[in-house]
Scaffold this active site. Sequence first.
Site, PDB file in Angstrom:
ATOM      1  N   GLU A 236      69.798  35.177  -2.147  1.00  0.00           N
ATOM      2  CA  GLU A 236      69.122  35.381  -0.863  1.00  0.00           C
ATOM      3  C   GLU A 236      68.017  34.340  -0.649  1.00  0.00           C
ATOM      4  O   GLU A 236      66.865  34.672  -0.368  1.00  0.00           O
ATOM      5  CB  GLU A 236      68.565  36.802  -0.780  1.00  0.00           C
ATOM      6  CG  GLU A 236      69.656  37.861  -0.847  1.00  0.00           C
ATOM      7  CD  GLU A 236      69.139  39.286  -0.672  1.00  0.00           C
ATOM      8  OE1 GLU A 236      67.980  39.548  -1.063  1.00  0.00           O
ATOM      9  OE2 GLU A 236      69.889  40.126  -0.163  1.00  0.00           O
ATOM     10  N   GLU A 305      76.965  41.903  -0.409  1.00  0.00           N
ATOM     11  CA  GLU A 305      76.215  43.160  -0.504  1.00  0.00           C
ATOM     12  C   GLU A 305      76.412  43.961   0.775  1.00  0.00           C
ATOM     13  O   GLU A 305      75.755  43.699   1.789  1.00  0.00           O
ATOM     14  CB  GLU A 305      74.720  42.911  -0.751  1.00  0.00           C
ATOM     15  CG  GLU A 305      74.403  42.360  -2.121  1.00  0.00           C
ATOM     16  CD  GLU A 305      72.899  42.294  -2.407  1.00  0.00           C
ATOM     17  OE1 GLU A 305      72.119  42.934  -1.647  1.00  0.00           O
ATOM     18  OE2 GLU A 305      72.509  41.595  -3.356  1.00  0.00           O
TER      19      GLU A 305
END
Length: 783
Positions: A236, A305
């Site tokens: 991320e 995710e």
Amino acid sequence: MRPAKDGFERLLFLMNKTYTGSTASSTWHNLLDDDIHIEASSRHRGGKEPNPMAATSAPKWFLPCVLLCATLSLTHCGDVTYDGKALIINGQRRILFSGSIHYPRSTPQMWEGLVQKAKEGGLDVVDTYVFWNVHEPSPGNYNFEGQYDLVRFVRTVQKAGLYVHLRIGPYVCAEWNFGGLPVWLKFFRGISFRTDNEPFKSAMQKFTQKIVQMMKSENLFHSQGGPIILSQIENEYEPERKAFGAAGNAYMNWAAKMAVGMGTGVPWVMCKEDDAPDPVINTCNGFYCDYFSPNRPYKPTLWTEAWSGWFTDFGSPVYQRPVEDLAFAVARFIQKGGSLVNYYMYHGGTNFGRTSGGPFITTSYDYDAPIDEYGLIRQPKYGHLKELHDAIKGCERAILNADPVVQSLGNYEQAHVFSSNSGGCAAFLSNYHTNSDARVTFRGRHYDLPPWSISILSNCIDVVFNTAKVQHQTTQVQMLSTKAGLHSWETFNEEVYSLNEDSTITATGLLEQLNITRDASDYLWYTTSVHISSSESILRGGKRPVLKVQSTGHATHVFVNGHLSGSAFGTREKRRSDLAVDIDLRGGTNQISLLSATVGLQNIGSHFETWSTGILGPVTLVGLDQGNKDLSWQKWSYKIGLKGESMTLYSPSSIQSVDWTRESLVSAKQQPLTWYKAYFNAPEGDEPLALDMGSMGKGQVWVNGQSLGRYWSVRANGDCSGCSYSGTFRPIKCQFRCGHPTQQWYHVPRSWLRPANNLLVVFEEIGGDASRITLVKRVVIGE
């Protein structure tokens, strides 16, 4: 054996050159295997760029693979490549369902059962982060034992016949302490985390290479016949890249090149990083990812995710995500051309010890996952998703051999149709209205769609699944008494740190906590003294003075002359634990001791390694005759941790060497800084076990020397008035446990127990009733 290993590494290097070389890319593209039905129209997608990771033909790949397998005596060996539709494994495009199961958040004795349930739930892949700080607790000293045995975990997945996505990071976020990075790394000279910084890059590369080499030496990459089909570098990173500018871009490109250069023979991904350079695949994380497209047309659309629920922090409600919405999100993603979905989490597990981050993340990391914290199936989430997986797998051939054609069926209704000569036909009929049912006409037939739902038509005719029509009953779980009594209670009083004791550090002014403790303990004592003149009016019935403490610590306890005067606690929204408390002072010298406590370290944010914790002041005494007195720049003494920690009171081997006091628990009730110990026998049966700590305040708990984690009976504050599956999900939509402790039960793995005389040790910070602690079992009613 070294020449064989060298040959293998050379072969992987050549494989990697083939993946990325511009000259070879067209060769890869022209030699696709006809047996996997990759049509020219979908290959080039309207003249789009050739794919540097496209599948090879059997003639081109056969010889290297045979040589590799022969060298390593493997029975299964194949390549993992990709194109714009999907990952290609052993020459076959695949739609893959994956689930995150983090090995340190369970025990090795649980792994086989968790993985088997994942397989039975329709998963193809198990996804896990690699947690640097538990594997390298100090520089160069590694730990891969017990619940940190990464190789054993990967082999457990392999034994079940599933693939692995190994997310090395090594920054992982994950609501894990310090984001998975070792705290000792913060103290390297000149270091700056996750940017174009040589000390950080050097340490990161060394650990990444350690993990990759460990996997290689065990033949665990798919190119060696192992289960690992994907690896992730960084995590991320896009917010940090944008914040760091040119240095962020340089670091991102360096990290990608470094990872690819390790020659694993499988693709690498970067999640939530839109600029991931070739051949690294950029992927999506979020509640929904149907909006997402990779940064190159020859890369597949992967969802690393899909948040199955949400994490919980102390003082917040427990969040749950309705399975109807989760299934709707997955179907939306697949109908737009997605080909891999990873549920984060599929089993959340437990933040044992001091591993939870945040700060303020609870010890439970249940995450409302399809398999609950204790390893039990959560219905209807588990069963409904299994049916979704079966429905989509039944359409896999159609989905992977055509691009969707979108048809409008109304103001809120659409059809996504996959149709080709080689793949057959599949359709997704969607109703995006949040309140109203819809009747649509598709290819001359009528279909009824509930609000916020998608129906899957396996042959463009028959409905095999609707995301809002749940066939499974909700799991009814109770925590029932085990009748295993806790007996032989004894206590040990933790002493308030005194200036008369030896101090490791004495300094003028207030010091940052982590710089002193290096996270060896949650606790740091700050102690100073104040002289009160005999003429001071507070000694003759005047208004008591007020001590004001401004703290970046997560909890602060004020002791004056050895007695608790007050406490303050931060929250996830307001992390500081500032307080103002009336205190009693006497004539002469008074000792003021401040106990600062952390509740997990920061795990996210730009340069979070520079964020402060502890009592940084000002610390001010208000209401004296001479006016306010600033104590901030006085001489302060510091002590790391608790006396009980230094004596390892929680260890069975230390029990006999400590003078515990046998006394009535009534007299110890609500007494701060108290250690308790008791014994219990393991209950019969195989139901998961937990300690009910609802009668206690805040502290830590151990069983047989193993830390169950931090406990805190702070009550959840939120709005638990309702929960609807329809409409865009955010955690605040579905809140539970308002007015009750955010976490009341703490998982006790059965594998940690002996048949009899199990040692329970509790450290209580602020006061509680230990006599009401009970051992309970988690039972699914109706099974």
